[in-house]
Enzyme design. Sequence first.
Site, PDB file in Angstrom:
ATOM      1  CB  THR A  70      20.420   4.901  -4.090  1.00 56.25           C
ATOM      2  OG1 THR A  70      21.691   5.217  -4.676  1.00 56.25           O
ATOM      3  CG2 THR A  70      20.472   5.205  -2.606  1.00 56.25           C
ATOM      4  CD  GLU A  71      14.729   5.628  -3.323  1.00 58.72           C
ATOM      5  OE1 GLU A  71      14.051   4.831  -2.640  1.00 58.72           O
ATOM      6  OE2 GLU A  71      14.999   6.774  -2.934  1.00 58.72           O
TER       7      GLU A  71
END
Length: 196
Positions: A70-71
């Site tokens: 996600t990052e």
Amino acid sequence: MSKGRQNNKVRGALIALIIIAVVVALLIAVVFFDFRPGAKQYPLEYTALIEEYSTEYGLDPYFVSAVIYTESGFDPEAVSGVGAIGLMQIMPETGEWIAGKLDVEDYSKQMLYDPETSIRFGCWYLDFLSDRFEGNLQLVMAGYNAGHNRVAEWIDDPSISDGESLINIPFKETDDYVKKVERALEKYREQYPDAF
């Protein structure tokens, strides 16, 4: 040899070449591409480092993988618009604070591009958040995205929280982030059941 026979031989040779080309293309595809549903959308790299630091800090390695996805999408060179760096998108000042907690000497923000440093620091921070929010993953994810002090304020606001969880995350970015990590966590457990 009649013209018809010659044409049949040429046609037969062309068909044989096409079949060979298709077979070779399929073999290349099988060897070089991962056809599991979602495999390209949910890559998984650095499993040894994820396992090592997840174990050290008592974290679910699938959760750590979902956060990394996600990052940064597993890009160690990723830099966000606000200056977060590396796989786990750590802000340089947060990295400096974590380095102090871990007694890392000669810290520089360049260290955050190193996958091992990023995963180690990120896992330490997730563990810190887990302790602060008593293992509530929703609060840990929100804290990772919006900052732990802000999430602590949200918990005390009855229009945002029931006192234990967030019922109305006020930042759309953080709300979307939490949902994306939750979805990725489910996909990583489903697609890579034997990764850790």
